[in-house]
Design a protein around this motif. Structure first.
Motif, short mmCIF file in Angstrom:
data_model
loop_
_atom_site.label_atom_id
_atom_site.label_comp_id
_atom_site.label_asym_id
_atom_site.label_seq_id
_atom_site.Cartn_x
_atom_site.Cartn_y
_atom_site.Cartn_z
N ALA A 1 48.46 76.94 -0.34
CA ALA A 1 48.02 75.92 0.63
C ALA A 1 47.45 76.65 1.75
O ALA A 1 47.96 77.87 1.86
N GLU A 2 46.76 75.80 2.51
CA GLU A 2 45.95 76.15 3.55
C GLU A 2 45.99 74.94 4.56
O GLU A 2 45.71 73.97 4.05
N PRO A 3 45.86 75.27 6.07
CA PRO A 3 45.51 74.10 6.95
C PRO A 3 44.08 73.52 6.60
O PRO A 3 43.35 74.16 6.31
N PHE A 4 44.03 72.09 6.74
CA PHE A 4 42.93 71.47 6.92
C PHE A 4 42.83 70.38 7.64
O PHE A 4 43.73 69.68 7.86
N VAL B 1 31.43 74.01 -8.03
CA VAL B 1 31.71 73.48 -6.43
C VAL B 1 33.11 73.96 -6.55
O VAL B 1 33.93 73.73 -7.70
N ARG B 2 33.61 74.15 -5.34
CA ARG B 2 35.41 74.24 -5.25
C ARG B 2 35.85 72.83 -4.94
O ARG B 2 35.23 72.22 -4.07
N ILE B 3 37.15 72.36 -5.24
CA ILE B 3 37.63 71.15 -4.92
C ILE B 3 38.85 71.45 -4.75
O ILE B 3 39.78 72.18 -5.35
N TYR B 4 39.23 70.52 -3.64
CA TYR B 4 40.76 70.91 -2.93
C TYR B 4 41.40 69.48 -2.83
O TYR B 4 40.71 68.29 -2.75
N ALA B 5 42.84 69.53 -2.99
CA ALA B 5 43.65 68.23 -3.02
C ALA B 5 44.40 68.50 -1.51
O ALA B 5 44.76 69.54 -1.16
N VAL B 6 44.10 67.39 -0.78
CA VAL B 6 44.65 67.34 0.70
C VAL B 6 45.78 66.52 0.59
O VAL B 6 45.82 65.33 0.10
N GLU B 7 46.82 66.89 1.44
CA GLU B 7 48.18 66.13 1.70
C GLU B 7 48.90 67.09 2.66
O GLU B 7 49.16 68.05 2.90
N GLY B 8 48.97 66.07 3.62
CA GLY B 8 49.88 66.48 4.85
C GLY B 8 49.37 67.37 5.71
O GLY B 8 50.07 68.36 6.09
N GLY B 9 47.95 67.43 5.74
CA GLY B 9 47.30 68.35 6.71
C GLY B 9 47.22 69.87 5.95
O GLY B 9 46.85 70.71 6.63
N GLU B 10 47.56 69.91 4.69
CA GLU B 10 47.20 71.19 3.91
C GLU B 10 46.41 70.66 2.56
O GLU B 10 46.36 69.65 2.01
N ALA B 11 45.57 71.72 2.34
CA ALA B 11 44.73 71.72 1.19
C ALA B 11 45.22 72.74 0.03
O ALA B 11 45.33 74.02 0.33
N ARG B 12 44.98 72.63 -1.14
CA ARG B 12 45.25 73.54 -2.31
C ARG B 12 43.91 73.13 -3.34
O ARG B 12 43.58 72.19 -3.86
N GLU B 13 43.39 74.49 -3.57
CA GLU B 13 42.33 74.25 -4.40
C GLU B 13 42.92 73.90 -5.92
O GLU B 13 43.70 74.48 -6.25
N LEU B 14 41.91 73.21 -6.69
CA LEU B 14 42.15 72.97 -8.17
C LEU B 14 41.46 73.94 -8.68
O LEU B 14 40.35 74.31 -8.66
N LEU B 15 42.26 74.60 -9.76
CA LEU B 15 41.84 75.51 -10.71
C LEU B 15 41.33 75.25 -11.75
O LEU B 15 41.86 74.62 -12.45
N TYR B 16 39.95 75.47 -12.20
CA TYR B 16 39.62 75.14 -13.31
C TYR B 16 40.11 76.00 -14.48
O TYR B 16 40.75 77.11 -14.54
N SER B 17 40.46 75.05 -15.70
CA SER B 17 40.89 75.60 -17.02
C SER B 17 40.33 75.02 -18.24
O SER B 17 39.84 73.80 -18.00
N PRO B 18 40.06 75.75 -19.28
CA PRO B 18 39.45 74.95 -20.39
C PRO B 18 40.30 74.15 -21.16
O PRO B 18 39.83 73.24 -21.89
N ASP B 19 41.73 74.16 -20.68
CA ASP B 19 42.52 73.27 -21.26
C ASP B 19 42.23 71.95 -20.87
O ASP B 19 42.99 71.02 -21.42
#
Length: 521
Positions: free
Chosen positions: A40-43, A113-131
């Motif tokens: 998580a990181e501030p956003f 592209v890098r994609i993040y989910a934002v909630e409560g002023g914090e962002a977490r990157e969604l990590l790719y997986s072949p699953d």
């Protein structure tokens, strides 16, 4: 040169990969939810604008393409074989807003592209997986690194089976509009489109997705390209509330830009009733949009039918603080298309409504010749009059309406059809080179009027001779028709203008057309 997209139906083909779900909504059994996210990181949008400004102060770095030889083998057909796992949608099925699916990389979209989910002023990157996706045994995509990344994403409707917003490639994004049918696209920015310089394609390299709590979505994006960087905030609601997106763009230039296109729209036009000589296909008409509409700062309404010109052309409509413009599909009659596969009559119109003062500049329309429907050959955008220098900060705010017609229709008559044919009078010798224009209009200002009401057509041309002008109500309809002939020789295009008037009052919008005499046999 203007870039034209091919395989235009790629987004409708369901070629996409899965996304990890935001905690605790990940439904994949093969890995824990925690492993699908970065720390998580501030956003905030202010932080994003600060980052875009800092990025513009550094030399541009092109995206790194990994495993390009493998990606090159994932052509359209191979891409179609990759299926996104529905259970891997971000937020899918939790009832708090739209689920998010992801597009896979391939030949036509190699930059991740890098994609993040934002909630409560914090962002977490969604990590790719072949699953997150399925593909046949032996598929070439199985040779990609397991952290190759995503190409883009799509926002699902309530069913979780169909999408209403897709973001894929450069700075392109589009919605399914009011009829659930994809058509034209919006872009974050256009740089040197149809200018003396090679066109640039700045790309959205990172995205942050935040739910609004009422079913809507806020999309934040970092834009980067050789000449500029930018921070975007695009907020829109779900289709059941009408697809309207409020866009805030903070731009920071690295170098001077010859032509900066604000709020660009990209569409397709092959032929309609205006250029039947180009109708090589069995369908009567093929186009995503049939005209450019403008509401000027002075209040004038303009309708410019789109054409398929013999050469690349750019038309500029000079204005100050425009009230709006858009690429529209006014013809909604299935009989005029006869295509029950892609439903051109259902393609969305898109209207751009500035939310702040844009100053002096011009709405510009770029038309590129085409001989097929696979090419996006039409572009429209706003170009500021003042030169764009390096080191500038520019802010633009506007609203995108994805709808059937203009959101703020004028209480005057509108053009509903433009037809062109052989000039002259039946039964009499036809003047060589003469062409007849037939323009149909309808609207409240024409109600109850007849041939004795003093309605006339004001017709002007940039060159040539206008003859046989007439305006009259069409029997059995609510429409009026304007007829006139134009005689013009040579290769230079002719600009035509027309509107209906009664005394000193305008009864209709202003129709403007670019006619190429030499292109007509």
């Amino acid at each position: 040169m203007v870039y034209t997209l091919t395989r235009r139906e790629l987004l409708i083909g369901g070629v996409c990969v899965g996304a990890a779900g935001l905690l605790p909504r990940l439904a994949l059994a093969t890995a824990s939810a925690e492993s699908r996210f970065g720390p998580a990181e501030p956003f905030s949008f202010d932080l994003l604008k600060r980052r875009a400004r800092e990025l513009a102060g550094k030399p541009y770095a092109a995206p790194v393409i990994r495993a390009p030889e493998v990606l090159e083998q994932i052509d359209f057909d191979a891409h179609q074989q990759i299926r996104f796992r529905d259970e891997a949608q971000l937020w899918g099925g939790d009832g708090g807003g739209p689920g998010i699916g992801f597009f896979h990389l391939g030949r036509y979209f190699k930059a991740p592209v890098r994609i993040y989910a934002v909630e409560g002023g914090e962002a977490r990157e969604l990590l790719y997986s072949p699953d997150h996706f399925e593909m046949p045994e032996g598929h070439v995509a199985r040779n990609l690194p397991e952290d190759i990344g995503f190409a883009g994403f799509r926002v699902m409707d309530e069913s979780g089976k169909s999408d209403w917003l897709a973001v894929l490639g450069a700075s392109y994004f589009r919605t399914s509009g009011p009829f659930g049918q994809y058509g034209l696209s919006a872009r974050g920015i256009a740089v040197d489109t149809a200018s003396s310089k090679a066109e640039e394609f700045p790309r959205f390299s990172e995205f942050w997705l935040e739910r609004t709590g009422d079913g809507g979505l806020i999309l934040y994006a970092l834009l980067d390209g050789p000449s500029l960087s930018g921070a975007y905030r695009i907020a829109g609601g779900p289709p059941d509330k009408g697809i309207v997106q409020d866009v805030e763009a903070a731009l920071f230039t690295r170098t001077p830009i010859e032509k900066l296109g604000i709020a660009p729209l990209t569409s397709m036009f092959w032929y309609s009733e205006t250029n039947r000589e180009d109708a090589k296909d069995w369908r009567p008409e093929i186009h995503d949009s049939d005209g450019l509409a403008i509401w000027t700062g002075a209040g004038e309404r303009i309708w410019r039918p789109i054409t398929n010109p013999p050469i690349v052309t750019t038309n500029a409509f000079v204005d100050e603080n425009p009230r709006g413009f858009g690429l529209l599909q006014r013809d909604r009659d299935f009989e005029n298309y006869q295509d029950d596969g892609v439903f051109y009559e259902k393609r969305a119109s898109v209207w751009v409504e500035p939310n702040n003062d844009w100053g002096a500049g011009s709405v510009q329309l770029v038309e590129i010749p085409t001989d097929d429907e696979i090419h996006d050959n039409i572009v429209a955008f706003w170009v500021p009059r003042e030169p764009v220098a390096g080191g500038q900060a520019l802010d633009f705010s506007y609203r995108l309406h994805w709808l059937a017609a203009e959101p703020h229709p004028a209480p005057i008559a509108q053009v509903v059809a433009t037809r062109i044919g052989m000039g002259g009078i039946p039964g009499q010798p036809r003047p060589p080179g003469a062409r007849k224009f037939a323009i149909d209009l309808e609207g409240p200002t024409l109600a109850g009027l007849d041939r004795q009401s003093g309605v006339t057509a004001a017709v002007e041309s940039s060159r040539g001779k206008i003859d046989n002008t007439d305006a009259y109500p069409v029997v059995g309809t609510d429409r009026w028709r304007v007829l006139f002939d134009i005689e013009a020789q040579g290769h230079e295009p002719v600009t035509l203008r027309m509107y209906l008037r009664q005394g000193g009052d305008a009864l209709s919008e202003t129709w403007i057309y670019q006619y190429f005499p030499a292109a007509v046999v």
